[in-house]
Motif scaffolding. Sequence first.
Motif: not given
Length: 447
Positions: A266-279, A293-301
């Motif tokens: 997965i590539y998240d240009a906005d950055g995988i912050n603490a909240e996203k890492l917890a997910h 499955a990360y994209l189900d919650t963060y579709p911009n990645a």
Amino acid sequence: MKSKVKAFLDLVKERNGHESEFLQAVEEVAETVIPYIVENDIYYGKNILLRMVEPERVIMFRVCWVDDAGEIQVNRGYRIQMNSAIGPYKGGLRFHPTVNLSILKFLAFEQVFKNSLTTLPMGGGKGGSDFDPKGKSDNEIMRFCHAFMGELFRHIGHNTDVPAGDIGVGAREIGFLFGMYKKISNGFTGVLTGKGMSWGGSLIRPEATGYGTVYFAQKMLETKGQDFEGKSVVISGSGNVAQYAAEKVLQLGGKVLTLSDSSGYIYDADGINAEKLAHVMELKNVKRARINAYLDTYPNAKFVKGKTPWEIGCDIAMPCATQNELHENDAEALLKNGCICVAEGANMPSTKEAVAAFHKAKILFAPGKASNAGGVATSGLEMTQNSLRFKWTRDEVDSKLKDIMGDIHKSCIEYGTDDDGYVDYVRGANIAGFVKVADAMLAQGVV
């Protein structure tokens, strides 16, 4: 000198010709250590490195267990007890279908140097099975672990061999393994590390490999007057090491762009912050889902199937997945995109050609035996706490971990600095790890 190295490697290859991963690890060490041996009379002519590449003991055994359908399954179990010159064998257990003697011998050989670098009294070993925990129920994993320990128990002990976890062996598996060992041995000893907090585990142990890798990278960056603040970081893997490497990077002000598993990254240009890492931690540790499955919650990645993340531009790369995941073309892509530092969180994740490219470019490059030694270092601290029947605080363990990683960095600087000031951390780690073990072997005679 090249002829001496070649003669040594030819001999090792003659004995282990079918074990490619093991030969790769030995070659990397031989190319840096043999010149040092030749220059130092105390080691020359003693065949110390030849003795170090031969395991003191190789144990292979059958593991029979019953699956949920009532069918008997058969796997192979292994334990490589590589070298005990400076302490009891210490190293993880890996449960993965790719496990074989070559991989375990390479890991055990690397472990000897890694454990030596920590300065703690631990020899090197490794073990595991071709059992695959993925897709298995908890009961199936429990039955396998109990069957596995039913054979392994006779070969380990708190003063003999202290296994830990590795790929496929987390807190759940360690619990099942320890429960059976305790039952068979009729004793509560610190014979496994990575235990739960309520039954002998150490604070920071789950985080230690990832944290330690970042601490080591931080030390490397300091030699250039830099730190993690504002740096973009590409990380492979999404298991224990990658998760906590990402966590520490975030704490130090870096921006994590990627995580991966065997299906892709997965590539998240906005950055995988603490909240996203917890997910991510919930997805991987609780739901045991794939990284996409990360994209189900963060579709911009974005999810890139079947590839590793080294094509993404970054300041720092941290391969934290598995061996030989970063190839020469990956190294060239990283360098082209401005990467200034590579710190290995996995064991030998960069191929020989990739490492050569990093050295040629003279960027900061840390081999796993140095940068990911924080895990086994904290396992050693867990062993100490078990022996004392005592528990240190989180801050105390974290402080000791930082100190150990700092000491490893100093050793690499001492033995790895070139005349032009460039630090070859591979050479530094290999020689520093070799010296302590070699001195102990010389003192103990031919045994």
